[in-house]
Design an enzyme around this catalytic site. Structure first.
Site, short mmCIF file in Angstrom:
data_model
loop_
_atom_site.label_atom_id
_atom_site.label_comp_id
_atom_site.label_asym_id
_atom_site.label_seq_id
_atom_site.Cartn_x
_atom_site.Cartn_y
_atom_site.Cartn_z
N ARG A 237 63.47 -14.23 93.52
CA ARG A 237 62.45 -14.06 94.55
C ARG A 237 62.96 -13.00 95.53
NH1 ARG A 237 59.34 -15.89 91.56
NH2 ARG A 237 57.90 -17.62 91.85
N GLU A 266 54.97 -9.26 98.38
CA GLU A 266 54.32 -8.80 97.14
C GLU A 266 52.81 -9.02 97.23
OE1 GLU A 266 56.06 -10.70 93.73
OE2 GLU A 266 58.08 -10.06 94.25
N HIS A 286 57.29 -7.37 89.42
CA HIS A 286 57.35 -8.81 89.18
C HIS A 286 56.82 -9.15 87.77
CE1 HIS A 286 57.39 -12.99 91.28
NE2 HIS A 286 57.63 -13.12 89.98
C1 DGY Z 1 57.74 -17.70 88.16
O1 DGY Z 1 57.48 -18.40 87.19
O2 DGY Z 1 58.10 -18.17 89.23
C2 DGY Z 1 57.58 -16.22 87.99
O3 DGY Z 1 58.14 -15.55 89.05
C3 DGY Z 1 56.13 -15.86 87.84
O4 DGY Z 1 55.44 -16.24 88.99
#
Ligand code: DGY
Length: 332
Positions: A237, A266, A286
């Site tokens: 993240r 984002e 992402h």
């Molecule tokens: C997750 O599964 O957390 C990925 O980042 C996709 O959102």
């Protein structure tokens, strides 16, 4: 018979999971392709039994209250749950589920791609070729750093961290990890403390959730501990890394390179220009889990969790520490 109202937060999702869901529930979703504004999602959620949300949706008290007492489950088509107020959901007896077990390998593939792209400086080499700059073969052009034989430091040694470790082992890398929940060494990786990992690793790869404790875990002080030849990779993240500190560390040579698939805010939109001058930084939108099969599997698992709950069964992948059965059902 009245079917349970289930809100899916996007008009279109990969795979066939939502069609399967629609056979059993009154499926409601936005009529447009954008991410719904909070007010729109709240309006759709009124009287819902379950919500199927994405990792970047905000599931807060306002949304839970808008859904009201009928709400039994919030099913995420993501592993990350930093957008969910899990405490508020818990107080209301709402089951929250995510998608363990289906995206680790795909996300590890992408983390490894970022390692190769960043260390070998492949994006700037490709851009240079396309710009017509490759006029002469020179031994000293386009030099990067080796990946094979390097030391990989994994911060977070869960499903994704371990999948990256397996790939690294094929590259003859030495692997170390730091994880408060995986304090033992195993056949692939040696458990170490946080700061020694930063000091030792050639590549530091982040595989931890975003929580108040991990917000800006990697900032100026931590980057300063890393080797000038080190690469930082983030597929977890964005908030785990202080982006401004990272850009400064790349600009002044504190570290060699970085690869980011995730960002503090984002989507980036025009803010992407902030990264334009950083030629040793590789950036992706992402897409860690973005293969057709894996995104479909994530939706399928999110759908299965909803069907479990609405059909009166325990959810198959409730979040760690959370209930698998909604409170109103367990009390009835
Ligand atoms: C997750 O599964 O957390 C990925 O980042 C996709 O959102």
């Amino acid at each position: 018979m009245t079917l349970p109202r289930v809100v899916v937060s996007r008009a279109v999702l990969p795979g066939t999971g939502t069609e399967r869901l629609a056979e059993h529930v009154d499926l409601v979703r936005p009529t447009h392709q954008n991410r719904p504004e909070p007010a729109e999602l709240q309006r759709l959620a009124e009287g819902a039994t379950a919500l199927l949300c994405l990792g970047n949706d905000t599931v807060d008290e306002a949304l839970l209250d808008a859904a009201g007492d009928t709400l039994q489950a919030v099913s995420l088509a993501s592993m990350g749950l930093d957008g969910v107020d899990t405490a508020a959901a818990g107080q209301r007896g709402v089951v929250v589920t995510n998608t363990p077990g289906v995206l680790a390998e795909t996300t590890a593939d992408l983390a490894f791609a970022l390692i190769l792209l960043a260390r070998r400086r492949l994006v700037s080499a490709s851009d240079s070729l396309r710009a017509g700059d490759w006029q002469l073969f020179r031994m000293a052009d386009y030099l990067g750093l080796d990946v094979h034989g390097a030391t990989l430091g994994l911060i977070g040694y869960g499903q994704i961290g371990r999948a990256v470790a397996r790939r690294a082992s094929g590259f003859g890398m030495r692997i170390i990890h730091h994880d408060a929940y995986a304090t033992n060494s195993d056949e692939l990786s040696t458990a170490v403390d946080f700061e020694p990992l930063l000091r030792t690793a050639d590549i530091v790869s982040l595989h931890i959730p975003l929580t108040p404790e991990t917000q800006h875990l990697i900032g100026a002080d931590q980057l300063a501990l890393m080797r000038p030849t080190a690469t930082l990779i983030n597929t977890s993240r964005g908030g785990v890394v202080d982006e401004d500190a990272l850009l400064a560390a790349l600009a002044d040579g504190t570290i060699h390179s970085a690869g980011l698939d995730v960002f503090e805010t984002e989507p980036l939109g025009q803010r992407a220009s902030k990264f334009a001058g950083a030629d040793r930084l590789v950036t992706l939108p992402h897409i860690g889990s973005a293969t057709e099969a894996t995104r479909a599997a994530m939706v399928d698992l999110a759908v299965d969790n909803i069907l479990d709950v609405v059909l009166g069964n325990p959810a198959r992948t409730p979040i760690a520490g959370g209930p698998a059965v909604p409170k109103q059902r367990s009390l009835s």
